[in-house]
Design an enzyme around this catalytic site. Sequence first.
Site, PDB file in Angstrom:
ATOM      1  CD  GLU A 192     -37.980  28.455 -23.722  1.00  0.00           C
ATOM      2  OE1 GLU A 192     -37.863  28.792 -24.920  1.00  0.00           O
ATOM      3  OE2 GLU A 192     -38.822  28.964 -22.965  1.00  0.00           O
ATOM      4  CD  GLU A 306     -37.924  32.074 -20.309  1.00  0.00           C
ATOM      5  OE1 GLU A 306     -38.770  32.239 -21.214  1.00  0.00           O
ATOM      6  OE2 GLU A 306     -36.719  31.883 -20.511  1.00  0.00           O
TER       7      GLU A 306
END
Length: 517
Positions: A192, A306
């Site tokens: 991320e 995710e």
Amino acid sequence: MTRSASLRHLALGVCAAALLLTGTASATPPATTTSLNIDASAQGTPFPHFWEQMLGSGRAALALRDDYRKDLDAVHQATGVGYIRFHGILDHDVGLIQRDAQGKISYNFSYIDQIYDGLLEHGFKPFVELGFMPPELTSDPAALHPFWYHPNIAPPKDYAEWDAMIDALARHLVGRYGIDEVASWYFEVWNEPNIGFWVGKPAQSTYFTLYDHTVRALKAVSPRIRVGGPATAQAAWATDFLVHVHKNNVPVDFISTHVYGDDTADNVFHTGESIPRRDMVCRSVDKVHKEIAASPYPHLPLIFSEYNASYANLPNVTDTVFMGPWLANTIRECAGKVQAMSYWSFSDVFEEQGVVRNPFYGGFGLIAANRIPKPAFNAFAILHKLGDRQLATKSDSALVTRRDDGTVVIALWNYAPPVGDTASYTPGKPTGTPKRFDIALKNLPAAARATVWRVDESHGNAVAAFDRMGRPDSPSRAQIVQLREAGKLAAPETVDVHDGKLAIDVPVQGLVVIELR
């Protein structure tokens, strides 16, 4: 990342069977009825189990713990999951890299070996997330993420040292496990970088530099090593990333990104619309799927490394039976658009917000602290029974599949929003009414019988038992035993099918899987 169910009887369409189903003649009948007409011999379409290819996990060092490995065993026995992904394989507590007083760098693979040996010995392969920054290599020692274990999230001070570390790691893994094994793993660059896990400025271009160095170092060890990115939150950067690697002739083997059910349309789609929790994940999958199709790499695998119904600790969401219908609907909506999805996470052996204080605090895991299975764990276990060919149905609350041996497997659910969506648990019942499914099957063997599995308020639901205990922060050992028992998948019921017909009621937030042999 994380940003942080006695089985009711099948009704056979006659009064006596209906009484068995509801348990009383005066019970309120289902308010809605859905008819399913199924041809058991239809050709169908391929239905790979993309939702059980991999699972997320707490950081790498937790893989050394006994309770972590016991939860791995439970997941392995119940599902078909093959890969585990976690943060922190390069973090200080794993101990890969040291720098002596003269500035010389050396490597210690002891914990890395124990971590990856452990995954393999328990039936899993690593999905290697390469992060975060070893303190010995960082350009900014103060760039610490607020997670409880404070990983460093800065770029390297010297890319030559980063490249050398990646080279040493890859050569060690190939030497220890063999290239045939390592080539079956995945290597993902960082986590991320677009939100709070990367302080390079500007974020995108500096991440692309990190990716380029990493993939080239890995491919120099062996071109068979699979590498991808950009591992972004909120389904971001896929198009820009693919433009970059194409323009600069940088290798890429897959696209990875993340999304959660309560991500906003503003953050994901840059619109002001309101997208329900039930739809956000697969709207995002569809977005990136289309972006890949429109790129120079239209057949590149897509991995959502995710996802979950929430990126926050919401006890009425991730701990409860809400997750059964949510997960089933997510599978239905995403089928055919993604190669793998990684539910975050498999276990609440997890410390991003600190040491777990209460077994049902809204943790992301399928298994709560003290090895207590949650309803989501049981949902994964029964959805694992689905076949690998999907048969057509018009319902948005059903999946109809067939296995190679001819067994028809049907998932039915009754989605309703969670009772509460805050960090504080909200007692109460979800709004909604039961659903009845009238199922008619043709070309089913005359002697077929139905095996029915349930996850709902009365089946496979440890949270109901926890509520009755008063939700203690520290359950006694006797209470933990009771919670483990309450959380077990409820035993199925076997029922005759008459003339290819059966009916079944599904309570609000209930999930049912029926095997027809």
